[in-house]
Scaffold this motif. Structure first.
Motif, PDB file in Angstrom:
ATOM      1  N   ALA A 165      29.700  93.633  42.145  1.00 22.50           N
ATOM      2  CA  ALA A 165      30.724  93.747  43.185  1.00 22.50           C
ATOM      3  C   ALA A 165      30.868  92.386  43.864  1.00 22.50           C
ATOM      4  O   ALA A 165      29.984  91.534  43.773  1.00 22.50           O
ATOM      5  CB  ALA A 165      30.342  94.815  44.208  1.00 22.50           C
ATOM      6  N   THR A 166      31.981  92.210  44.529  1.00 26.35           N
ATOM      7  CA  THR A 166      32.205  90.990  45.319  1.00 26.35           C
ATOM      8  C   THR A 166      32.612  91.381  46.729  1.00 26.35           C
ATOM      9  O   THR A 166      33.118  92.486  46.966  1.00 26.35           O
ATOM     10  CB  THR A 166      33.301  90.110  44.697  1.00 26.35           C
ATOM     11  OG1 THR A 166      34.525  90.868  44.629  1.00 26.35           O
ATOM     12  CG2 THR A 166      32.915  89.640  43.305  1.00 26.35           C
ATOM     13  N   GLY A 167      32.400  90.473  47.670  1.00 23.81           N
ATOM     14  CA  GLY A 167      32.785  90.752  49.047  1.00 23.81           C
ATOM     15  C   GLY A 167      32.471  89.576  49.950  1.00 23.81           C
ATOM     16  O   GLY A 167      31.905  88.566  49.517  1.00 23.81           O
ATOM     17  N   ILE A 168      32.823  89.723  51.209  1.00 25.33           N
ATOM     18  CA  ILE A 168      32.579  88.697  52.217  1.00 25.33           C
ATOM     19  C   ILE A 168      31.292  89.034  52.972  1.00 25.33           C
ATOM     20  O   ILE A 168      31.088  90.164  53.400  1.00 25.33           O
ATOM     21  CB  ILE A 168      33.758  88.606  53.213  1.00 25.33           C
ATOM     22  CG1 ILE A 168      35.061  88.320  52.462  1.00 25.33           C
ATOM     23  CG2 ILE A 168      33.488  87.534  54.260  1.00 25.33           C
ATOM     24  CD1 ILE A 168      35.062  87.030  51.674  1.00 25.33           C
ATOM     25  N   ILE A 169      30.422  88.035  53.101  1.00 21.51           N
ATOM     26  CA  ILE A 169      29.142  88.227  53.800  1.00 21.51           C
ATOM     27  C   ILE A 169      29.372  88.540  55.275  1.00 21.51           C
ATOM     28  O   ILE A 169      30.143  87.871  55.957  1.00 21.51           O
ATOM     29  CB  ILE A 169      28.270  86.964  53.689  1.00 21.51           C
ATOM     30  CG1 ILE A 169      27.897  86.682  52.231  1.00 21.51           C
ATOM     31  CG2 ILE A 169      27.017  87.090  54.557  1.00 21.51           C
ATOM     32  CD1 ILE A 169      26.909  87.629  51.658  1.00 21.51           C
ATOM     33  N   LYS A 170      28.689  89.596  55.740  1.00 24.43           N
ATOM     34  CA  LYS A 170      28.736  89.936  57.161  1.00 24.43           C
ATOM     35  C   LYS A 170      27.324  90.254  57.649  1.00 24.43           C
ATOM     36  O   LYS A 170      26.619  91.064  57.065  1.00 24.43           O
ATOM     37  CB  LYS A 170      29.649  91.146  57.417  1.00 24.43           C
ATOM     38  CG  LYS A 170      29.691  91.537  58.896  1.00 24.43           C
ATOM     39  CD  LYS A 170      30.583  92.736  59.145  1.00 24.43           C
ATOM     40  CE  LYS A 170      30.554  93.160  60.609  1.00 24.43           C
ATOM     41  NZ  LYS A 170      31.418  94.333  60.884  1.00 24.43           N
ATOM     42  N   CYS A 211      33.211 104.001  53.751  1.00 24.99           N
ATOM     43  CA  CYS A 211      34.006 102.930  54.370  1.00 24.99           C
ATOM     44  C   CYS A 211      34.425 101.858  53.378  1.00 24.99           C
ATOM     45  O   CYS A 211      35.118 100.905  53.757  1.00 24.99           O
ATOM     46  CB  CYS A 211      33.224 102.302  55.519  1.00 24.99           C
ATOM     47  SG  CYS A 211      32.999 103.394  56.941  1.00 24.99           S
ATOM     48  N   GLY A 212      33.984 101.968  52.129  1.00 26.16           N
ATOM     49  CA  GLY A 212      34.387 100.990  51.124  1.00 26.16           C
ATOM     50  C   GLY A 212      33.610  99.696  51.168  1.00 26.16           C
ATOM     51  O   GLY A 212      34.100  98.657  50.715  1.00 26.16           O
ATOM     52  N   VAL A 213      32.388  99.727  51.716  1.00 25.45           N
ATOM     53  CA  VAL A 213      31.533  98.538  51.735  1.00 25.45           C
ATOM     54  C   VAL A 213      31.198  98.145  50.297  1.00 25.45           C
ATOM     55  O   VAL A 213      30.866  98.991  49.466  1.00 25.45           O
ATOM     56  CB  VAL A 213      30.239  98.818  52.532  1.00 25.45           C
ATOM     57  CG1 VAL A 213      29.249  97.668  52.395  1.00 25.45           C
ATOM     58  CG2 VAL A 213      30.574  99.068  53.996  1.00 25.45           C
ATOM     59  N   SER A 214      31.270  96.850  49.994  1.00 27.97           N
ATOM     60  CA  SER A 214      30.989  96.386  48.633  1.00 27.97           C
ATOM     61  C   SER A 214      29.494  96.373  48.338  1.00 27.97           C
ATOM     62  O   SER A 214      29.064  96.763  47.256  1.00 27.97           O
ATOM     63  CB  SER A 214      31.552  94.979  48.418  1.00 27.97           C
ATOM     64  OG  SER A 214      32.960  95.004  48.372  1.00 27.97           O
ATOM     65  N   GLY A 215      28.699  95.890  49.299  1.00 26.45           N
ATOM     66  CA  GLY A 215      27.271  95.784  49.043  1.00 26.45           C
ATOM     67  C   GLY A 215      26.461  95.714  50.312  1.00 26.45           C
ATOM     68  O   GLY A 215      26.984  95.433  51.396  1.00 26.45           O
ATOM     69  N   ILE A 216      25.156  95.984  50.175  1.00 31.89           N
ATOM     70  CA  ILE A 216      24.220  95.925  51.298  1.00 31.89           C
ATOM     71  C   ILE A 216      22.941  95.252  50.816  1.00 31.89           C
ATOM     72  O   ILE A 216      22.421  95.574  49.747  1.00 31.89           O
ATOM     73  CB  ILE A 216      23.890  97.329  51.843  1.00 31.89           C
ATOM     74  CG1 ILE A 216      25.157  98.002  52.406  1.00 31.89           C
ATOM     75  CG2 ILE A 216      22.811  97.264  52.918  1.00 31.89           C
ATOM     76  CD1 ILE A 216      24.933  99.436  52.833  1.00 31.89           C
ATOM     77  N   VAL A 217      22.441  94.315  51.615  1.00 34.89           N
ATOM     78  CA  VAL A 217      21.147  93.694  51.358  1.00 34.89           C
ATOM     79  C   VAL A 217      20.235  94.048  52.523  1.00 34.89           C
ATOM     80  O   VAL A 217      20.582  93.822  53.686  1.00 34.89           O
ATOM     81  CB  VAL A 217      21.272  92.158  51.226  1.00 34.89           C
ATOM     82  CG1 VAL A 217      19.899  91.543  50.948  1.00 34.89           C
ATOM     83  CG2 VAL A 217      22.255  91.792  50.133  1.00 34.89           C
ATOM     84  N   ASN A 243      27.537 105.176  39.635  1.00 43.77           N
ATOM     85  CA  ASN A 243      28.882 105.148  40.223  1.00 43.77           C
ATOM     86  C   ASN A 243      28.785 105.712  41.642  1.00 43.77           C
ATOM     87  O   ASN A 243      29.028 106.886  41.884  1.00 43.77           O
ATOM     88  CB  ASN A 243      29.843 105.970  39.366  1.00 43.77           C
ATOM     89  CG  ASN A 243      31.270 105.898  39.875  1.00 43.77           C
ATOM     90  OD1 ASN A 243      31.636 104.991  40.626  1.00 43.77           O
ATOM     91  ND2 ASN A 243      32.082 106.854  39.478  1.00 43.77           N
ATOM     92  N   ILE A 244      28.409 104.843  42.595  1.00 47.28           N
ATOM     93  CA  ILE A 244      28.070 105.320  43.935  1.00 47.28           C
ATOM     94  C   ILE A 244      28.927 104.689  45.020  1.00 47.28           C
ATOM     95  O   ILE A 244      28.780 105.006  46.194  1.00 47.28           O
ATOM     96  CB  ILE A 244      26.576 105.048  44.236  1.00 47.28           C
ATOM     97  CG1 ILE A 244      26.230 103.581  43.945  1.00 47.28           C
ATOM     98  CG2 ILE A 244      25.688 105.984  43.417  1.00 47.28           C
ATOM     99  CD1 ILE A 244      24.810 103.202  44.294  1.00 47.28           C
ATOM    100  N   GLY A 245      29.814 103.783  44.661  1.00 50.32           N
ATOM    101  CA  GLY A 245      30.739 103.227  45.642  1.00 50.32           C
ATOM    102  C   GLY A 245      30.222 102.049  46.439  1.00 50.32           C
ATOM    103  O   GLY A 245      30.982 101.405  47.163  1.00 50.32           O
ATOM    104  N   VAL A 246      28.934 101.740  46.340  1.00 52.29           N
ATOM    105  CA  VAL A 246      28.359 100.612  47.069  1.00 52.29           C
ATOM    106  C   VAL A 246      27.151 100.106  46.279  1.00 52.29           C
ATOM    107  O   VAL A 246      26.435 100.881  45.657  1.00 52.29           O
ATOM    108  CB  VAL A 246      27.947 101.023  48.506  1.00 52.29           C
ATOM    109  CG1 VAL A 246      26.874 102.090  48.478  1.00 52.29           C
ATOM    110  CG2 VAL A 246      27.510  99.817  49.321  1.00 52.29           C
ATOM    111  N   THR A 247      26.951  98.792  46.299  1.00 55.36           N
ATOM    112  CA  THR A 247      25.799  98.202  45.614  1.00 55.36           C
ATOM    113  C   THR A 247      24.724  97.877  46.644  1.00 55.36           C
ATOM    114  O   THR A 247      25.013  97.314  47.695  1.00 55.36           O
ATOM    115  CB  THR A 247      26.218  96.930  44.856  1.00 55.36           C
ATOM    116  OG1 THR A 247      27.135  97.289  43.829  1.00 55.36           O
ATOM    117  CG2 THR A 247      25.016  96.242  44.226  1.00 55.36           C
ATOM    118  N   LEU A 248      23.486  98.246  46.329  1.00 57.13           N
ATOM    119  CA  LEU A 248      22.377  98.059  47.255  1.00 57.13           C
ATOM    120  C   LEU A 248      21.318  97.144  46.642  1.00 57.13           C
ATOM    121  O   LEU A 248      20.924  97.326  45.487  1.00 57.13           O
ATOM    122  CB  LEU A 248      21.735  99.417  47.586  1.00 57.13           C
ATOM    123  CG  LEU A 248      20.450  99.384  48.416  1.00 57.13           C
ATOM    124  CD1 LEU A 248      20.741  98.910  49.833  1.00 57.13           C
ATOM    125  CD2 LEU A 248      19.800 100.777  48.427  1.00 57.13           C
TER     126      LEU A 248
END
Length: 372
Positions: A165-170, A211-217, A243-248
């Motif tokens: 997945a790709t996304g903006i770091i927050k 909420c459609g979050v791309s990933g969580i660290v 297939n869970i909608g978010v990468t952890l």
């Protein structure tokens, strides 16, 4: 001289990252060496053969296999629409006809006058491979794929779920020991990669997916929360296809575990930048670690000259066995002689100075090196 195996974990502020992007079977490469690509650029494509659907036509018509040609309305190689007539009998005085229709959309691949079977095949499935990371094409693998290169902040974890997945770091929390709660995650986090602290529970993971979050660290997670989120016990072979909608990505381990200060600082310093994340984990042969890659535009790979080195005095390590599991420290001693440990086995050891100043002697296999 024999060496104990020391697993490695990369936590680097700036390093050259290369990713091979290869098709499952030969196809067409769409880019050339030197091209600049983004994570979503399609770099190669191919078509997978459709699924085979056998049809016992002779049996359905009630005729000998050798007589099939008399009743067929399609020939080998013809395209088919679902529900289209393939064959029919003449009936009696034009009545009581037996009509056989195609159960699929596809192609009539073969007809057997011996078995009376038809082989139908669904349309080929197009497969496209993207670049996964922003960077440049440094190598083209003819008809198979490419290697993408970039200079990036690169952090590996010890366990993850979910695919690329790709996304903006927050930055979601203010300290590496903070716990993520579901009320912290909002609709504004859609497409973001959230950097947390020591823990996340299943309720918060479900909220992130909604909420459609791309990933969580995050530092840690409880195995029961993981099961509650997935709906099943996780396997031990390989993850990443969920297939869970978010990468952890978990950086420290299971339970509430503070994310390492340096890891937290590296990631939160890149807030607002685009990143790629992958939760795929394999713990058996061919170890595969979850990762987050944050490209650093304008940096040149030629200027990154530091090479990976083996375990040495000053190396940062994480202890991966009890009673100090998860603790970080610096190597301050590497005696070459074999020494006997509590199990009475003779192994090579090392001395680690922990963050609180305490020094402990451990088998070298009980630590993993953190490449900085």
């Amino acid at each position: 001289m024999a060496h104990a195996y020391t697993p490695g974990l990369k936590v680097t502020a700036k390093s050259v990252v290369k990713k091979e992007r290869r098709l499952p079977l030969k196809g067409e490469v769409l880019v050339k060496r030197g091209d600049t690509v983004t994570a979503k650029t399609i770099v190669a494509t191919t078509s997978l053969p459709g699924e085979v659907e056998p049809l016992n036509l002779a049996g359905k018509l009630g005729v000998p296999p050798s007589d099939l040609q008399e009743y067929l309305q399609k020939k080998e190689g013809d395209s088919l629409e679902e529900g289209e007539i393939i064959a029919q009998t003449k009936g009696f005085l034009g009545l009581f006809k037996t009509i056989i229709k195609s159960p699929i959309k596809g192609t009539l691949e073969s007809i057997s006058d011996i078995t009376g079977q038809l082989i139908l095949r669904t349309p080929p499935r197009k497969v496209e491979i993207d670049a996964y990371i922003d960077g440049k094409i440094c190598e083209v693998i003819e008809n198979e794929g490419v290697v993408v290169e970039t200079v990036a902040t690169f952090v590996q974890g010890i366990f993850g779920i979910g695919g690329e997945a790709t996304g903006i770091i927050k930055k979601l929390v203010t300290s590496p020991d903070a716990v993520i709660t579901s009320d912290m995650i909002t609709e504004d986090d859609k497409g973001k990669i959230l950097i947390g602290g020591s823990f996340i529970d299943s309720k918060s993971l479900k909220r992130a997916a909604e909420c459609g979050v791309s990933g969580i660290v995050v530092g840690g997670i409880d195995d029961q929360d993981l099961k509650n989120f997935l709906g099943y016990d996780i396997g031990v072979a390989i993850t990443g296809a969920e297939n869970i909608g978010v990468t952890l990505m978990i950086t420290e381990g299971f339970g509430e575990m503070k994310i390492a200060d340096r890891t937290f600082a590296l990631l939160t310093d890149q807030e607002g930048k685009k990143a790629s994340i992958n939760g795929a984990t394999q713990i058996r042969a061919g170890v595969l670690r979850p990762e987050i890659v944050i490209p650093l535009p304008g940096e040149s790979p030629e200027e990154i000259t530091k090479e990976s080195v083996g375990l040495e005095i000053g190396s940062t390590v994480r202890i991966i066995r009890e009673p100090f599991f998860g603790a970080l420290g610096k190597v301050c001693g590497l005696p070459p002689e074999l020494q006997q440990i509590e199990t009475e086995a003779k192994v090579r050891i090392l001395t680690v100075e922990m963050e609180d100043g305490k020094k402990v002697n451990l088998p070298r296999a009980n630590v993993e090196m953190i490449e900085e």
